[in-house]
Write an enzyme that holds these catalytic residues in place. Structure first.
Site, PDB file in Angstrom:
ATOM      1  N   HIS A  44      -2.203  -1.426  -5.250  1.00 37.35           N
ATOM      2  CA  HIS A  44      -0.798  -1.218  -4.937  1.00 37.35           C
ATOM      3  C   HIS A  44      -0.652  -0.302  -3.730  1.00 37.35           C
ATOM      4  O   HIS A  44      -1.599   0.394  -3.326  1.00 37.35           O
ATOM      5  CB  HIS A  44      -0.079  -0.590  -6.132  1.00 37.35           C
ATOM      6  CG  HIS A  44       0.047  -1.519  -7.310  1.00 37.35           C
ATOM      7  ND1 HIS A  44       0.713  -1.183  -8.462  1.00 37.35           N
ATOM      8  CD2 HIS A  44      -0.398  -2.785  -7.496  1.00 37.35           C
ATOM      9  CE1 HIS A  44       0.674  -2.191  -9.318  1.00 37.35           C
ATOM     10  NE2 HIS A  44      -0.013  -3.170  -8.758  1.00 37.35           N
ATOM     11  N   GLU A  46       0.956   2.531  -3.278  1.00 38.23           N
ATOM     12  CA  GLU A  46       0.778   3.964  -3.494  1.00 38.23           C
ATOM     13  C   GLU A  46      -0.697   4.347  -3.503  1.00 38.23           C
ATOM     14  O   GLU A  46      -1.093   5.376  -2.933  1.00 38.23           O
ATOM     15  CB  GLU A  46       1.428   4.378  -4.823  1.00 38.23           C
ATOM     16  CG  GLU A  46       2.928   4.181  -4.869  1.00 38.23           C
ATOM     17  CD  GLU A  46       3.341   2.842  -5.463  1.00 38.23           C
ATOM     18  OE1 GLU A  46       4.373   2.791  -6.150  1.00 38.23           O
ATOM     19  OE2 GLU A  46       2.614   1.843  -5.249  1.00 38.23           O
ATOM     20  N   CYS A  69       5.048   1.967 -10.491  1.00 36.37           N
ATOM     21  CA  CYS A  69       4.859   1.328 -11.791  1.00 36.37           C
ATOM     22  C   CYS A  69       4.468   2.357 -12.848  1.00 36.37           C
ATOM     23  O   CYS A  69       3.856   3.384 -12.547  1.00 36.37           O
ATOM     24  CB  CYS A  69       3.826   0.215 -11.709  1.00 36.37           C
ATOM     25  SG  CYS A  69       2.171   0.756 -11.241  1.00 36.37           S
ATOM     26  N   ALA A 158      14.815 -44.012  12.617  1.00 35.34           N
ATOM     27  CA  ALA A 158      14.996 -44.923  11.487  1.00 35.34           C
ATOM     28  C   ALA A 158      13.666 -45.388  10.911  1.00 35.34           C
ATOM     29  O   ALA A 158      13.557 -45.675   9.718  1.00 35.34           O
ATOM     30  CB  ALA A 158      15.826 -46.129  11.929  1.00 35.34           C
TER      31      ALA A 158
END
Length: 356
Positions: A44, A46, A69, A158
């Site tokens: 993470h 941090e 978290c 097309a």
């Protein structure tokens, strides 16, 4: 916090299933550590910043774009890591809506005597983390729809010829956009007509986006580039319960992952498709059409971000429209977006729109 947000954006497209968070550690007016969520969601942000700062963290301030978290997963909580590092103050942009965290991270920090401030550049963080937030609040990922159109709104002749409506600079920009999303999604018609690779090329991508194809009956050719690359680059096929078992087995043999979702009106239900993708961790999806899929997503109100590349060419009414029929009864029913950016990209014009 602005710097932390910029760092968090570096993880777009590679951090899922976790949010792409940024963190900056400051002490005595100097940045001592910074980090962002790494590929696959770990480490993470941090922990990356704390590792860079080393022993200098005591008394520092941590600027984090999302609440640290608080739950034990594959790694211990980041809130505990900040406490152990001796951080004195945590400034967070927004609270994490995940029920495993939601306020618990802040509570842990405060209980340890750490000053906590929230709401700094919250609106910016809400925008950057919209994919993760939608996955928690609405059970679906953030969706960007990209259209490459002629001046009269056509995506092909097309006969189905579409390569190339836009120029090389626009196509390179599309590769960068793919890289900033967890997945690239197309409908079965586009997969059959173009056999696209849907990969990021020549951008140094740390992780290829998942390729997602919506095909109700899996009537896709098992020869070609997409099938041949299924063992090397993730390919997820969303199909209905009525897809023939022989076709399912043929695609499993290629290495593709099959996901069964409900259908409605003879096509894959768009909301159910996105909910299925959120359940397996995707937070940001980049849709490249075709016209029928674009229309179904718009009708369901699922397009959060619209990017249109306009080329200086006109095909005429016999060409294929970028968006199929929406069956609008009145102009007031037309989906509308707010213009956020206009840029020239080579010979083409890119407009970016946000849902109102």
């Amino acid at each position: 916090m602005a710097h932390a947000l910029a760092l968090g954006r570096r993880g777009f497209g590679s951090a899922w299933p976790n949010p792409s968070v940024g963190c900056v550690l400051v002490k005595d007016g100097r940045i001592i550590g910074r980090g962002w969520t790494q590929p696959g969601g770990r480490p993470h942000a941090e922990r990356m910043a704390l590792e860079q700062a080393g022993s200098a963290t005591k008394g520092a301030t941590a600027y984090v774009t999302l609440e640290p978290c608080a739950h034990h997963g594959k790694t211990p909580p980041c809130a505990e890591a900040l406490i152990a590092a001796g951080v004195a103050r945590v400034v967070s942009a927004i609270e994490d809506p995940d029920t495993r965290v939601s306020g618990k991270g802040f509570a842990l920090l405060r209980a340890a005597g750490i000053t906590v401030e929230t709401g700094v550049l919250a609106q910016n963080a809400e925008r950057d983390l919209q994919g993760f937030l939608l996955s928690r609040r609405e059970g679906r990922p953030f969706l960007t729809l990209k259209l490459a159109l002629t001046l009269d709104g056509r995506i092909a002749t097309a006969s189905g010829e579409s390569q190339w409506i836009t120029g090389p600079e626009a196509r390179r920009r599309v590769h960068a956009l793919r890289m900033s999303h967890d997945a690239v999604m197309v409908g079965g018609g586009t997969a059959r007509a173009d056999d696209p690779l849907l990969t990021v090329r020549d951008m140094g991508a740390p992780r290829q986006p998942v390729r997602v194809v919506l095909s109700r009956s899996l009537d896709l050719p098992t020869e070609g580039r997409m099938a041949a690359s299924a063992k090397d680059v993730p390919l997820w096929l969303l199909h209905s319960a009525n897809a023939p078992e022989a076709r399912q087995e043929a695609w499993r043999t290629t290495g593709a992952t099959l996901i069964e979702v409900p259908d409605e009106n003879s096509q894959i239900a768009p909301r159910a498709a996105l909910e299925a993708l959120a359940q397996v961790g995707l937070t940001r999806v980049f849709c490249e059409g075709g016209g029928q899929l674009a229309a179904s997503l718009m009708q369901a109100g699922l397009v959060d971000h619209l990017i249109v590349f306009s080329a200086g060419a006109i095909i005429g009414s016999e060409g294929l429209p970028g968006v199929s029929g929406l069956k609008l009864a009145a102009l007031a029913d037309a989906p509308r977006w707010k213009l956020s950016e206009v840029a020239q990209v080579g010979a083409d014009v890119m407009t970016t729109w946000e849902r109102r």
